[in-house]
Design a protein around this motif. Sequence first.
Motif, mmCIF file in Angstrom:
data_model
loop_
_atom_site.group_PDB
_atom_site.id
_atom_site.type_symbol
_atom_site.label_atom_id
_atom_site.label_comp_id
_atom_site.label_asym_id
_atom_site.label_seq_id
_atom_site.Cartn_x
_atom_site.Cartn_y
_atom_site.Cartn_z
ATOM 1 N N GLU A 1 0.812 -1.215 0.000
ATOM 2 C CA GLU A 1 0.000 0.000 0.000
ATOM 3 C C GLU A 1 0.847 1.267 0.000
ATOM 4 O OE1 GLU A 1 -3.880 0.482 0.911
ATOM 5 O OE2 GLU A 1 -3.398 -0.923 -0.729
ATOM 6 N N LYS A 2 1.925 1.218 0.807
ATOM 7 C CA LYS A 2 2.698 2.439 1.034
ATOM 8 C C LYS A 2 3.798 2.663 0.001
ATOM 9 C CE LYS A 2 2.057 2.830 6.019
ATOM 10 N NZ LYS A 2 2.551 2.076 7.158
ATOM 11 N N ARG A 3 3.789 1.873 -1.056
ATOM 12 C CA ARG A 3 4.860 1.984 -2.033
ATOM 13 C C ARG A 3 4.806 3.319 -2.765
ATOM 14 N NH1 ARG A 3 6.260 -2.107 -7.016
ATOM 15 N NH2 ARG A 3 4.724 -0.890 -8.172
ATOM 16 N N THR A 4 5.952 4.014 -2.814
ATOM 17 C CA THR A 4 5.992 5.239 -3.630
ATOM 18 C C THR A 4 6.827 4.991 -4.863
ATOM 19 O OG1 THR A 4 7.726 5.944 -2.114
ATOM 20 C CG2 THR A 4 5.671 7.147 -1.978
ATOM 21 N N HIS A 5 6.324 5.518 -5.957
ATOM 22 C CA HIS A 5 7.043 5.420 -7.214
ATOM 23 C C HIS A 5 7.880 6.685 -7.338
ATOM 24 C CE1 HIS A 5 6.737 4.334 -11.779
ATOM 25 N NE2 HIS A 5 7.946 4.231 -11.301
ATOM 26 N N ALA A 6 9.182 6.595 -7.061
ATOM 27 C CA ALA A 6 10.016 7.796 -7.000
ATOM 28 C C ALA A 6 10.529 8.188 -8.389
ATOM 29 C CB ALA A 6 11.186 7.583 -6.045
ATOM 30 N N LEU A 7 11.064 7.235 -9.115
ATOM 31 C CA LEU A 7 11.616 7.532 -10.441
ATOM 32 C C LEU A 7 10.954 6.644 -11.484
ATOM 33 C CD1 LEU A 7 15.439 7.775 -9.618
ATOM 34 C CD2 LEU A 7 13.824 9.657 -9.948
ATOM 35 N N ALA A 8 10.571 7.254 -12.615
ATOM 36 C CA ALA A 8 9.914 6.498 -13.673
ATOM 37 C C ALA A 8 10.733 6.586 -14.958
ATOM 38 C CB ALA A 8 8.508 7.025 -13.907
ATOM 39 N N ASN A 9 11.301 5.473 -15.318
ATOM 40 C CA ASN A 9 11.911 5.357 -16.634
ATOM 41 C C ASN A 9 12.924 6.476 -16.927
ATOM 42 O OD1 ASN A 9 12.070 3.701 -18.821
ATOM 43 N ND2 ASN A 9 10.734 4.987 -20.097
ATOM 44 N N ILE A 10 13.904 6.602 -16.060
ATOM 45 C CA ILE A 10 14.958 7.597 -16.280
ATOM 46 C C ILE A 10 15.961 7.052 -17.293
ATOM 47 C CG2 ILE A 10 16.869 8.879 -15.236
ATOM 48 C CD1 ILE A 10 14.508 9.938 -13.992
ATOM 49 N N ASP A 11 16.119 7.779 -18.382
ATOM 50 C CA ASP A 11 17.067 7.415 -19.428
ATOM 51 C C ASP A 11 17.948 8.630 -19.647
ATOM 52 O OD1 ASP A 11 17.621 5.114 -20.804
ATOM 53 O OD2 ASP A 11 15.741 5.150 -21.942
ATOM 54 N N LEU A 12 19.195 8.541 -19.266
ATOM 55 C CA LEU A 12 20.010 9.753 -19.274
ATOM 56 C C LEU A 12 21.470 9.372 -19.385
ATOM 57 C CD1 LEU A 12 20.146 12.902 -18.661
ATOM 58 C CD2 LEU A 12 20.331 12.255 -16.254
ATOM 59 N N GLU A 13 22.209 10.152 -20.185
ATOM 60 C CA GLU A 13 23.654 9.939 -20.205
ATOM 61 C C GLU A 13 24.350 11.244 -19.887
ATOM 62 O OE1 GLU A 13 25.449 8.105 -23.607
ATOM 63 O OE2 GLU A 13 27.417 8.246 -22.642
ATOM 64 N N ILE A 14 25.269 11.192 -18.935
ATOM 65 C CA ILE A 14 26.108 12.352 -18.637
ATOM 66 C C ILE A 14 27.479 12.014 -19.206
ATOM 67 C CG2 ILE A 14 27.007 13.854 -16.827
ATOM 68 C CD1 ILE A 14 24.657 12.537 -15.102
ATOM 69 N N ARG A 15 27.915 12.827 -20.169
ATOM 70 C CA ARG A 15 29.108 12.459 -20.930
ATOM 71 C C ARG A 15 30.371 12.689 -20.125
ATOM 72 N NH1 ARG A 15 26.642 16.361 -24.692
ATOM 73 N NH2 ARG A 15 24.830 15.299 -25.546
ATOM 74 N N ASP A 16 31.458 12.144 -20.624
ATOM 75 C CA ASP A 16 32.758 12.311 -19.978
ATOM 76 C C ASP A 16 33.077 13.796 -19.834
ATOM 77 O OD1 ASP A 16 35.226 11.431 -18.936
ATOM 78 O OD2 ASP A 16 36.177 11.911 -20.848
ATOM 79 N N ARG A 17 33.488 14.214 -18.653
ATOM 80 C CA ARG A 17 33.862 15.611 -18.357
ATOM 81 C C ARG A 17 32.725 16.599 -18.554
ATOM 82 N NH1 ARG A 17 40.075 15.497 -18.481
ATOM 83 N NH2 ARG A 17 40.089 13.357 -17.715
ATOM 84 N N GLU A 18 31.523 16.114 -18.549
ATOM 85 C CA GLU A 18 30.391 17.022 -18.686
ATOM 86 C C GLU A 18 29.863 17.409 -17.305
ATOM 87 O OE1 GLU A 18 26.346 17.305 -21.313
ATOM 88 O OE2 GLU A 18 26.664 15.444 -20.218
ATOM 89 N N PHE A 19 29.402 18.636 -17.195
ATOM 90 C CA PHE A 19 28.789 19.136 -15.965
ATOM 91 C C PHE A 19 27.294 19.185 -16.214
ATOM 92 C CE2 PHE A 19 29.911 21.850 -12.137
ATOM 93 C CZ PHE A 19 28.631 21.915 -11.655
ATOM 94 N N LEU A 20 26.552 18.245 -15.616
ATOM 95 C CA LEU A 20 25.111 18.226 -15.825
ATOM 96 C C LEU A 20 24.385 18.560 -14.530
ATOM 97 C CD1 LEU A 20 22.872 16.322 -18.055
ATOM 98 C CD2 LEU A 20 22.376 15.975 -15.641
#
Lengths: 262, 271
Positions: free
Chosen positions: A17-36
Motif C-alpha cells: 500500500e505504502k509503495r511510492t514510485h520515486a523515479l519512472a523510466n529515467i534514461d540519461l547519459e552524462i558524458r565524460d567531463r560534462e557538468f550536468l
Amino acid sequence: MASIRFDKVQKYFGRGEKRTHALANIDLEIRDREFLAIVGPSGCGKTTCLRLVAGFEAASEGAVSVAGKRVTEPGPDRAVVFQQFALFPWKTARGNIDLGLRNKRMGGEERAKRIADVLKLMNLDSHADAFPHQLSGGMQQRVAIARAYVLDPEVLLMDEPFGALDAQTRVVMQEELVRLARVRPRTVLFITHAVEEAVYLADRVAVMTRRPGTIKEIVDVKSMREAEDWNRFERIEDVMDLDSFVHLRTRIWKSLREEKDS
Amino acid sequence: MESGRIKTGFVMGPKLSRSDALGLGGLGLAGFLGLWGALSFFGIVPVEFLPSPFAVGSRFIDLFAEPFAGFTLPQHLGSSLLRYLYGVLLAACIGIPLGLAMGWFHLLDDIVTPIFNGLRFIAPIAWVPFAALWFGTGIGGPILIIFAGAFPPCLINAYRGARFVEPRLVEAARMLGTNHGRMLTEILLPASVPSIVAGLRVAAGLGWQSLVGAELIVASAGVGFMMVQAQASVQTTTVMAGMVAIGLTGLAIDVALRQGERWLHNRLGLD
Ligand SMILES: Nc1ncnc2c1ncn2[C@@H]1O[C@H](COP(=O)(O)OP(=O)(O)OP(=O)(O)O)[C@@H](O)[C@H]1O
Ligand SMILES: [Mg+2]
C-alpha cells in the motif's frame, strides 16, 4: 571515459500500500567531463538519482553505470559532496581529507603532497588543522569539496552543495566551482533548486517532472556559453546580466513552473 | 537531583539557590540520622540489631587503624577496588568492541542478541554459585560476578552508539572507500563516545553494587569479606561500617566519573 548512464531506471520505495514510485523510466547519459545539473520540483526524485549513482541505493528496475561499469556499491571513484557537508566532527580538515587517501593505501609523502595541493586549490591553507565546528559553513563545504577532489574521482556527485550556505558565501562558492571545473574538469552530476545556479554552472540542465520523476527535457547551456563567451567574465552577476543567460534561465523556469502548477 | 535536566513535578515556592538546596539535603540527612539514633537510643530496636549512628561512625574510624579479619578497612577496600577494577575493565574491553561490531555487522547482531538477552536477566548475585563452582575461592569468581554486572551497559551503549550514528557520516565514509575495521575504529567508535561513556558510568555503578555478592565467595580480604566475617560473629556495628564504606566509595566513584564525563564533553565540543 567516465560517463554516467541511467538505463530505463525505475525506483520504488517501500512495498504494498505504502509503495511510492520515486523515479519512472529515467534514461540519461552524462558524458565524460560534462557538468550536468538536474533541477526539478521538491520531492521529484533528484536526490534519489544521485544516490543511485553513488551506490547508496539500488535501482528497482534498469541499471545505472559509471564508465561502463554497473554501480553496485559506494566507492571513491564516485565522490559525493553532501548538502549538510557530512564532515567527521572528530577529525581535522586535514584528517577528513586524508581518510580517502589512506583508504587507497597511498604513501605518506604522496598523501602530504596531494593534501597540500588541494588545500591550496580550495584556499584552505590556514585551516588545515581546524576541526569542522571551528569553521564557517562555507569553509566546511570547501573541506568537503577538497575531500572529494583529492581522490581524483572519475565523477563528482553534488546534492545541493550550496543549499545550506548564506547568499554571499554561496556566490563565492559558485565562482570557485567554475574555476575548479576549468582547472580540473570532471564528470559532474549537480543537483540544485536554483535555476540560476544550474545555468551558471552546467553544460546541460535536465528538468525533471513531478513524482514519479522522469526527465522532461534537457537544455543545452554549453553551446550558448561558448557562442557568447560567458567565460570572459569573472563575476557571476556579470554573466547573469547577459541576454543569453536570461533567455536560458527563463526558458528553464517556465518548464519548471508547468510542473509546479499542474 | 540530576542537574541539567528539565524538571517535572510539583514545585512549591520559588526556585531554590544551590546553597539552599544543599541546606535542605543536610536537613534530610540530619533527620535520617536523628530518627535512626532515636530508634536505637530509646531501645525501640535492640542495639544488637541497630547500633547508634555514633557507634557505627566511630567503628568506621577505628577500622582505619585496627585490623578486622586480618586487615584494616583501607586494606580491605584496596583489594575490593582491585577486583572491581579488573571486572569493570574486562567488561569494557569485551563489551565495547563487541557492541560496536554488533551495531555494524547485522549478522553478528542476529547471532549474539538472543544469547545476550537471555543472560542479561541473570542478576550478578545469581552468578555466585556458578562462579564458586568454577573458580572456588580464587580471584576469577568475584571478577566474573562484577563482570556480569558491568558488561550489559558497556555492550548495549556501544551498540546503540554504533546503530544510531548519523547515516550520512556512514555514507560519507563508505564513499571514501573505508573498510570494515577502519569504519569501526575511526567512524563508529568516535561517533559513539558520548553513549559509551554514559554506559561506562552505569557499568561502574552496577559493578560496584555487585561487589559484596562477589566477595561472598572470597576467603582472604575485601569489604564484602569483612562484612561476612562480622556477620558470622554478630558484630552489627562492623557490618554497618562496611556498608558505610561501600556507600561512600560508590559515591566517590560516581562523582569522579561524572566529572570525567563533563570534561570529555567539553573536550569534544558537545552540549
Ligand atoms: N528512503 C526512502 N524511503 C521512502 N521514501 C523515500 C526515501 N527516499 C526518498 N523517498 C521518497 O522519494 C521521493 C523522492 O525523494 P528525493 O529525496 O529523491 O526528492 P528530491 O527531488 O531530492 O526532493 P528535494 O527537492 O526536497 O530534495 C520523495 O517522495 C521521498 O519522500
Ligand atoms: Mg533532495
